[in-house]
Design an enzyme around this catalytic site. Sequence first.
Site, PDB file in Angstrom:
ATOM      1  N   SER A 220     101.864  91.147  -3.358  1.00  0.00           N
ATOM      2  CA  SER A 220     103.040  90.828  -2.553  1.00  0.00           C
ATOM      3  C   SER A 220     104.219  91.650  -3.038  1.00  0.00           C
ATOM      4  CB  SER A 220     103.369  89.335  -2.654  1.00  0.00           C
ATOM      5  OG  SER A 220     102.331  88.546  -2.137  1.00  0.00           O
ATOM      6  N   GLY A 222     107.313  91.395  -1.613  1.00  0.00           N
ATOM      7  CA  GLY A 222     108.504  90.771  -1.063  1.00  0.00           C
ATOM      8  C   GLY A 222     108.847  91.326   0.312  1.00  0.00           C
ATOM      9  N   ALA A 223     110.113  91.729   0.482  1.00  0.00           N
ATOM     10  CA  ALA A 223     110.552  92.267   1.774  1.00  0.00           C
ATOM     11  C   ALA A 223     109.872  93.585   2.122  1.00  0.00           C
ATOM     12  CB  ALA A 223     112.062  92.460   1.753  1.00  0.00           C
ATOM     13  N   GLY A 225     106.629  94.131   2.082  1.00  0.00           N
ATOM     14  CA  GLY A 225     105.293  93.951   2.637  1.00  0.00           C
ATOM     15  C   GLY A 225     104.251  93.568   1.606  1.00  0.00           C
ATOM     16  N   GLY A 251     104.353  83.185  -1.136  1.00  0.00           N
ATOM     17  CA  GLY A 251     103.193  83.872  -1.676  1.00  0.00           C
ATOM     18  C   GLY A 251     101.946  83.016  -1.636  1.00  0.00           C
ATOM     19  N   ASP A 252     102.110  81.716  -1.848  1.00  0.00           N
ATOM     20  CA  ASP A 252     100.974  80.804  -1.793  1.00  0.00           C
ATOM     21  C   ASP A 252     100.443  80.686  -0.362  1.00  0.00           C
ATOM     22  OD1 ASP A 252     101.639  80.330  -4.490  1.00  0.00           O
ATOM     23  OD2 ASP A 252     103.049  78.770  -3.867  1.00  0.00           O
TER      24      ASP A 252
END
Length: 315
Positions: A220, A222-223, A225, A251-252
Amino acid sequence: MIVTVTPNPSLDRTYEVPSLDRGEVVRATGERVDPGGKGVNVSRAVAAAGRRTVAVLPLGGAPGALVAELLDAQGIEVAPVPVAGATRSNIALAEADGVLTKINAPGPELSRPEQESLLETVRSRSRGADWIACCGSLPRGLAPSWYADLVARAHAAGVRIALDTSGPALLAALREGPDVVKPNAEELAQAVGRPLATVGDAVKAAEELRGLGARAVLASLGADGQLLVEDAGVWYGSARVGTVRSNVGAGDSSLAGFLIAGGTGPRALASAVAHGAAAVRLPGSVMPGPQDLDPAAVTVTAEVPVDRALTEPVS
């Protein structure tokens, strides 16, 4: 069926506040109480998708009883491991501009009998499971090698295992070849011991984790992708999000979406991106259901933008 393992669950209270001003009385505009912990959130997202899930977790005291009650109300099968210490309670403050401040308690220390009971409960409840998802930090009493032991036992039973943890516990587990690991950008940088400034840097770091034993890496960013790096190739996924309300559990939710869609290949990555994007549009740690997903906003491609700078470079 997806079995989740959360060694250090929590009771999470999330308050929405206009802004956080130290030393002042802050009046919340919204409040939620949710069962917490990364594996717990995966189970909640799986259940929201209408799929069967079993949550294995140590529970103790009044907070533990409430966690079990809240999970049961969401249609999640709970496999509790009774422990002497009380389940931890966490607080999250979500500001209107999307900034999140979290206060996480340490949680109880598990005795050796409690640790073994947790492993045995995972073994007994994972028969016929499609995946075991092991997620989150380890509580006091559990050595960094505990997840490695769990991965080895899962593979001996013929069950695929996804691991979402960090630090020494992640590095120790890699030698047992978890089927997929899911670090965020910060955890990925920590694992390889160097800064990540671009998407290409993240790809190289993911390949290093595969070299250490991980069969696949779902990262992951974040912003920026998500990445999927596995034997079959490398894929990059992103989504149009709009307003971010809370990134708690995003994320989960992504991991749940990935496993629900089979846990391999671009289709699973697209599901992961869709679930993560939906989660950040919801308050607190609310997990998205099918009605919250926007698959049309998701793009997955094998043409990875390796030169793209990460919005928030990590070291």
